[in-house]
Write a protein that holds these residues in place. Structure first.
Motif, mmCIF file in Angstrom:
data_model
loop_
_atom_site.group_PDB
_atom_site.id
_atom_site.type_symbol
_atom_site.label_atom_id
_atom_site.label_comp_id
_atom_site.label_asym_id
_atom_site.label_seq_id
_atom_site.Cartn_x
_atom_site.Cartn_y
_atom_site.Cartn_z
ATOM 1 N N GLU A 183 0.827 -1.203 0.000
ATOM 2 C CA GLU A 183 0.000 0.000 0.000
ATOM 3 C C GLU A 183 0.866 1.259 0.000
ATOM 4 O OE1 GLU A 183 -3.897 1.834 2.287
ATOM 5 O OE2 GLU A 183 -3.022 -0.019 3.047
ATOM 6 N N VAL A 184 1.941 1.243 0.786
ATOM 7 C CA VAL A 184 2.867 2.383 0.785
ATOM 8 C C VAL A 184 3.435 2.580 -0.619
ATOM 9 C CG1 VAL A 184 5.066 3.288 1.673
ATOM 10 C CG2 VAL A 184 3.461 2.159 3.232
ATOM 11 N N TYR A 185 3.877 1.493 -1.225
ATOM 12 C CA TYR A 185 4.434 1.595 -2.583
ATOM 13 C C TYR A 185 3.393 2.101 -3.575
ATOM 14 C CZ TYR A 185 8.518 -1.049 -0.973
ATOM 15 O OH TYR A 185 9.646 -1.465 -0.312
ATOM 16 N N ALA A 186 2.157 1.657 -3.434
ATOM 17 C CA ALA A 186 1.091 2.106 -4.342
ATOM 18 C C ALA A 186 0.859 3.607 -4.196
ATOM 19 C CB ALA A 186 -0.192 1.336 -4.067
ATOM 20 N N TYR A 187 0.814 4.090 -2.955
ATOM 21 C CA TYR A 187 0.636 5.533 -2.753
ATOM 22 C C TYR A 187 1.836 6.311 -3.284
ATOM 23 C CZ TYR A 187 -3.707 5.490 -0.116
ATOM 24 O OH TYR A 187 -5.024 5.381 0.246
ATOM 25 N N PHE A 188 3.024 5.759 -3.097
ATOM 26 C CA PHE A 188 4.218 6.410 -3.630
ATOM 27 C C PHE A 188 4.122 6.490 -5.159
ATOM 28 C CE2 PHE A 188 8.445 6.330 -5.477
ATOM 29 C CZ PHE A 188 9.027 7.417 -4.863
ATOM 30 N N GLY A 189 3.722 5.400 -5.779
ATOM 31 C CA GLY A 189 3.573 5.390 -7.236
ATOM 32 C C GLY A 189 2.571 6.425 -7.712
ATOM 33 N N ALA A 209 2.980 13.854 -9.758
ATOM 34 C CA ALA A 209 4.073 14.808 -9.955
ATOM 35 C C ALA A 209 4.422 14.903 -11.438
ATOM 36 C CB ALA A 209 5.298 14.396 -9.140
ATOM 37 N N GLN A 210 4.426 13.768 -12.133
ATOM 38 C CA GLN A 210 4.700 13.785 -13.561
ATOM 39 C C GLN A 210 3.588 14.493 -14.327
ATOM 40 O OE1 GLN A 210 5.608 9.855 -15.018
ATOM 41 N NE2 GLN A 210 7.439 9.688 -13.747
ATOM 42 N N CYS A 211 2.362 14.370 -13.846
ATOM 43 C CA CYS A 211 1.257 15.100 -14.484
ATOM 44 C C CYS A 211 1.469 16.604 -14.364
ATOM 45 C CB CYS A 211 -0.086 14.694 -13.858
ATOM 46 S SG CYS A 211 -0.608 13.018 -14.263
ATOM 47 N N LEU A 268 6.901 24.777 -4.442
ATOM 48 C CA LEU A 268 6.653 23.799 -3.379
ATOM 49 C C LEU A 268 6.456 22.406 -3.977
ATOM 50 C CD1 LEU A 268 6.067 23.180 -0.364
ATOM 51 C CD2 LEU A 268 3.689 23.790 -0.833
ATOM 52 N N ALA A 269 5.707 22.316 -5.060
ATOM 53 C CA ALA A 269 5.480 21.024 -5.724
ATOM 54 C C ALA A 269 6.804 20.452 -6.239
ATOM 55 C CB ALA A 269 4.473 21.183 -6.855
ATOM 56 N N LEU A 270 7.652 21.304 -6.780
ATOM 57 C CA LEU A 270 8.959 20.853 -7.255
ATOM 58 C C LEU A 270 9.781 20.282 -6.101
ATOM 59 C CD1 LEU A 270 11.252 20.612 -9.359
ATOM 60 C CD2 LEU A 270 11.850 22.988 -8.793
ATOM 61 N N LYS A 271 9.810 20.984 -4.981
ATOM 62 C CA LYS A 271 10.563 20.488 -3.817
ATOM 63 C C LYS A 271 10.011 19.149 -3.343
ATOM 64 C CE LYS A 271 11.941 25.012 -2.157
ATOM 65 N NZ LYS A 271 11.632 26.108 -1.261
ATOM 66 N N LYS A 272 8.695 19.039 -3.307
ATOM 67 C CA LYS A 272 8.059 17.797 -2.875
ATOM 68 C C LYS A 272 8.383 16.674 -3.856
ATOM 69 C CE LYS A 272 5.493 17.491 0.136
ATOM 70 N NZ LYS A 272 5.625 17.162 1.553
ATOM 71 N N ARG A 273 8.288 16.964 -5.141
ATOM 72 C CA ARG A 273 8.597 15.957 -6.161
ATOM 73 C C ARG A 273 10.043 15.495 -6.048
ATOM 74 N NH1 ARG A 273 12.487 14.797 -9.506
ATOM 75 N NH2 ARG A 273 11.867 13.661 -11.337
ATOM 76 N N ASN A 274 10.974 16.429 -5.910
ATOM 77 C CA ASN A 274 12.384 16.070 -5.812
ATOM 78 C C ASN A 274 12.666 15.245 -4.560
ATOM 79 O OD1 ASN A 274 12.969 17.289 -8.225
ATOM 80 N ND2 ASN A 274 13.754 19.167 -7.324
ATOM 81 N N TRP A 275 12.033 15.600 -3.454
ATOM 82 C CA TRP A 275 12.205 14.831 -2.224
ATOM 83 C C TRP A 275 11.678 13.412 -2.411
ATOM 84 C CZ3 TRP A 275 8.244 13.569 1.568
ATOM 85 C CH2 TRP A 275 8.757 12.947 2.711
ATOM 86 N N LEU A 276 10.506 13.298 -3.016
ATOM 87 C CA LEU A 276 9.956 11.962 -3.265
ATOM 88 C C LEU A 276 10.892 11.143 -4.148
ATOM 89 C CD1 LEU A 276 6.178 12.771 -3.927
ATOM 90 C CD2 LEU A 276 7.110 11.556 -1.949
ATOM 91 N N ALA A 277 11.382 11.750 -5.212
ATOM 92 C CA ALA A 277 12.211 11.033 -6.178
ATOM 93 C C ALA A 277 13.582 10.664 -5.629
ATOM 94 C CB ALA A 277 12.365 11.870 -7.444
ATOM 95 N N HIS A 278 14.132 11.495 -4.760
ATOM 96 C CA HIS A 278 15.526 11.309 -4.379
ATOM 97 C C HIS A 278 15.775 10.893 -2.935
ATOM 98 C CE1 HIS A 278 16.571 12.889 -8.273
ATOM 99 N NE2 HIS A 278 15.857 13.968 -8.048
ATOM 100 N N ALA A 279 14.817 11.115 -2.049
ATOM 101 C CA ALA A 279 15.128 10.861 -0.639
ATOM 102 C C ALA A 279 14.001 10.235 0.180
ATOM 103 C CB ALA A 279 15.565 12.168 0.031
ATOM 104 N N TYR A 280 12.846 10.058 -0.398
ATOM 105 C CA TYR A 280 11.672 9.653 0.393
ATOM 106 C C TYR A 280 11.895 8.376 1.194
ATOM 107 C CZ TYR A 280 6.998 8.673 1.919
ATOM 108 O OH TYR A 280 5.918 8.414 2.719
ATOM 109 N N PHE A 281 12.323 7.321 0.548
ATOM 110 C CA PHE A 281 12.461 6.056 1.266
ATOM 111 C C PHE A 281 13.674 6.048 2.186
ATOM 112 C CE2 PHE A 281 9.367 4.667 -1.880
ATOM 113 C CZ PHE A 281 8.481 3.981 -1.064
ATOM 114 N N VAL A 282 14.697 6.788 1.841
ATOM 115 C CA VAL A 282 15.849 6.911 2.743
ATOM 116 C C VAL A 282 15.419 7.635 4.017
ATOM 117 C CG1 VAL A 282 18.123 7.987 3.049
ATOM 118 C CG2 VAL A 282 17.542 6.850 0.890
#
Length: 170
Positions: free
Chosen positions: A9-15, A21-23, A90-104
């Motif tokens: 479920e976590v992975y699905a929400y992340f996806g 973000a891509q939209c 703000l969306a850019l910062k959130k997107r970059n955090w998700l893409a590069h550091a979220y799971f870490v």
């Protein structure tokens, strides 16, 4: 819910968050197409072949840019108000955090149910942010599209042709 399903479920929400973000990124591309490419090229239109070649070149350049560079390009055009620009940042910062550091950043939270629930809530918030950005950008793009003759009927026809060519089943 068992642990394995909760992790999925976590992975699905992340996806879904990354998809949204891509939209947003594609909405920025649409704005650049209408407010940069169309604005410069529509007045000097000569042939469909030249238009398509120029458009393909423009699209190729955009496809190589990061979301941050796309955002910089749209800001340079001066078509968005400060509020939208701030929310896009703000969306850019959130997107970059998700893409590069979220799971870490959430590695320890991921190993327990309470942490995974918090992660899901955080991802829901990110999805809502991206949705709200889209809700701000879509009317701007739609207005520009209409200016160039892209009516709802024309867009519906394009969508239908795309779905048929892709043999879509949605």
């Amino acid at each position: 819910m068992n642990t394995s399903e909760h992790c999925k479920e976590v992975y699905a929400y992340f996806g879904l968050a990354m998809y949204r973000a891509q939209c947003v990124e594609q909405s920025i591309v649409q704005l650049l197409i209408f407010f940069d490419f169309f604005k410069k090229n529509a007045p000097i239109f000569s042939t469909s072949e030249k238009w398509e070649a120029d458009f393909d070149r423009f699209d190729k350049v955009l496809s190589k840019k990061t979301m941050g560079h796309l955002l910089g390009s749209i800001k340079d055009l001066g078509i968005l108000d400060d509020n939208i620009e701030n929310i896009l940042s703000l969306a850019l910062k959130k997107r970059n955090w998700l893409a590069h550091a979220y799971f870490v950043d959430n590695a320890l939270d991921f190993i327990n149910e309470t942490g995974r629930n918090r992660m899901i809530k955080e991802l829901e918030d990110a999805i809502e942010l991206f949705n709200s950005v889209e809700n701000m950008l879509n009317p701007i793009a739609s207005s520009a599209a209409l200016k160039y003759g892209m009516t709802e009927d024309a867009l519906d026809k394009i969508k239908k042709e795309m779905y048929e060519s892709a043999h879509g089943d949605l």
